[in-house]
Design a protein around this motif. Structure first.
Motif, PDB file in Angstrom:
ATOM      1  N   ASN A  91      -5.117   5.847  -0.012  1.00 49.75           N
ATOM      2  CA  ASN A  91      -4.288   4.499  -0.156  1.00 49.75           C
ATOM      3  C   ASN A  91      -4.220   4.401  -1.752  1.00 49.75           C
ATOM      4  OD1 ASN A  91      -3.107   2.060  -0.400  1.00 49.75           O
ATOM      5  ND2 ASN A  91      -4.562   0.858   0.557  1.00 49.75           N
ATOM      6  N   TYR A 122      -5.851  11.416   4.053  1.00 49.86           N
ATOM      7  CA  TYR A 122      -4.753  10.349   3.277  1.00 49.86           C
ATOM      8  C   TYR A 122      -5.596   9.421   2.305  1.00 49.86           C
ATOM      9  CZ  TYR A 122      -5.897   7.323   7.202  1.00 49.86           C
ATOM     10  OH  TYR A 122      -6.552   6.458   8.046  1.00 49.86           O
ATOM     11  N   LEU A 177      -4.086  -0.936   3.173  1.00 51.35           N
ATOM     12  CA  LEU A 177      -3.329  -0.243   4.067  1.00 51.35           C
ATOM     13  C   LEU A 177      -3.935  -0.421   5.317  1.00 51.35           C
ATOM     14  CD1 LEU A 177      -1.482   2.259   4.620  1.00 51.35           C
ATOM     15  CD2 LEU A 177      -3.214   3.793   4.252  1.00 51.35           C
ATOM     16  N   ILE A 209      -3.188   1.106   9.219  1.00 57.28           N
ATOM     17  CA  ILE A 209      -2.330   1.906  10.101  1.00 57.28           C
ATOM     18  C   ILE A 209      -2.211   1.381  11.496  1.00 57.28           C
ATOM     19  CG2 ILE A 209      -2.182   4.209  11.312  1.00 57.28           C
ATOM     20  CD1 ILE A 209      -3.260   5.345   8.411  1.00 57.28           C
ATOM     21  N   ALA A 259       2.754   1.992   9.562  1.00 51.46           N
ATOM     22  CA  ALA A 259       1.596   1.216   8.629  1.00 51.46           C
ATOM     23  C   ALA A 259       2.419   0.326   7.982  1.00 51.46           C
ATOM     24  CB  ALA A 259       0.956   2.238   7.530  1.00 51.46           C
ATOM     25  N   ASN A 260       1.645  -0.644   7.112  1.00 53.41           N
ATOM     26  CA  ASN A 260       2.092  -1.581   6.470  1.00 53.41           C
ATOM     27  C   ASN A 260       2.736  -1.155   5.015  1.00 53.41           C
ATOM     28  OD1 ASN A 260      -0.329  -1.497   5.779  1.00 53.41           O
ATOM     29  ND2 ASN A 260      -0.532  -3.525   5.066  1.00 53.41           N
ATOM     30  N   THR A 261       3.205   0.206   5.007  1.00 56.77           N
ATOM     31  CA  THR A 261       3.610   0.504   3.630  1.00 56.77           C
ATOM     32  C   THR A 261       5.421  -0.077   3.465  1.00 56.77           C
ATOM     33  OG1 THR A 261       4.578   2.515   4.789  1.00 56.77           O
ATOM     34  CG2 THR A 261       2.515   2.623   3.773  1.00 56.77           C
ATOM     35  N   ILE A 297       0.622   5.358   0.939  1.00 60.45           N
ATOM     36  CA  ILE A 297      -0.057   6.090   1.657  1.00 60.45           C
ATOM     37  C   ILE A 297       0.222   7.612   1.245  1.00 60.45           C
ATOM     38  CG2 ILE A 297       1.375   6.700   3.661  1.00 60.45           C
ATOM     39  CD1 ILE A 297      -1.058   6.970   5.444  1.00 60.45           C
ATOM     40  N   PRO A 357       0.909  -1.326   0.000  1.00 58.42           N
ATOM     41  CA  PRO A 357       0.111   0.091  -0.249  1.00 58.42           C
ATOM     42  C   PRO A 357       0.688   1.265  -0.070  1.00 58.42           C
ATOM     43  CG  PRO A 357      -0.044  -0.891   2.183  1.00 58.42           C
ATOM     44  CD  PRO A 357       0.718  -2.026   1.343  1.00 58.42           C
TER      45      PRO A 357
END
Length: 158
Positions: A74, A72, A80, A82, A130-132, A48, A46
């Motif tokens: 995605n 924000y 995404l 958080i 986050a999983n970015t 952001i 993802p």
């Protein structure tokens, strides 16, 4: 002693040669397809994207609470998530963000409250975990805090 070494060698030789199976025969086409799809999805992250990465409150009175909203979106290829939003100090409080996965193309927001502590130019950093691909993104707030007119002034010695 020679008989012992010869016996162990024979056992090892039998063990190594009897377990020879063709590993290629064990591969199934369905497993290959699943593995290829899993590998393709593992490289999708993802992304952001904030509507703003900095917010300036301008001049504010000391101890006056102010807030802003960071929006924000995605823009990536995966949901995404958080996990945490925290600030660089206790005078800034991020809140109201969704802990549910945000689908690609969807939008969200969180608010940030600043209690007006400090004097002169004040700048705070808010870290979004986050999983970015990077794992952490940052936004900033700033304000010029005017001195408190009711604050006691130190006595001047003469």
């Amino acid at each position: 002693m020679k008989k012992l070494i010869l016996g162990l060698s024979a056992i090892c030789l039998i063990a190594f040669t009897s377990c020879k199976e063709n590993a290629a025969k064990k591969i199934e086409a369905s497993n290959l397809a699943e593995a290829a799809e899993r590998d393709a999805n593992a490289s999708k992250f993802p992304v952001i994207e904030f509507d703003k990465t900095e917010h300036d409150f301008g001049e504010i009175e000391a101890k006056k609470s102010v807030s802003t909203i960071f929006k924000y979106k995605n823009t990536g290829d995966a949901p995404l998530v958080i996990t945490e939003i925290k600030s660089s100090c206790g005078c800034t409080v991020p809140q109201d963000w969704s802990r549910e996965p945000l689908a690609p193309g969807a939008s969200g927001e969180f608010s940030v409250k600043f209690n007006g502590s400090g004097t002169n130019k004040v700048s705070k950093t808010i870290t979004v975990t986050a999983n970015t691909e990077k794992g952490k993104e940052t936004v900033k707030i700033s304000a010029f805090v005017k001195p408190d007119p009711n604050a006691k002034k130190p006595a001047v010695k003469s």
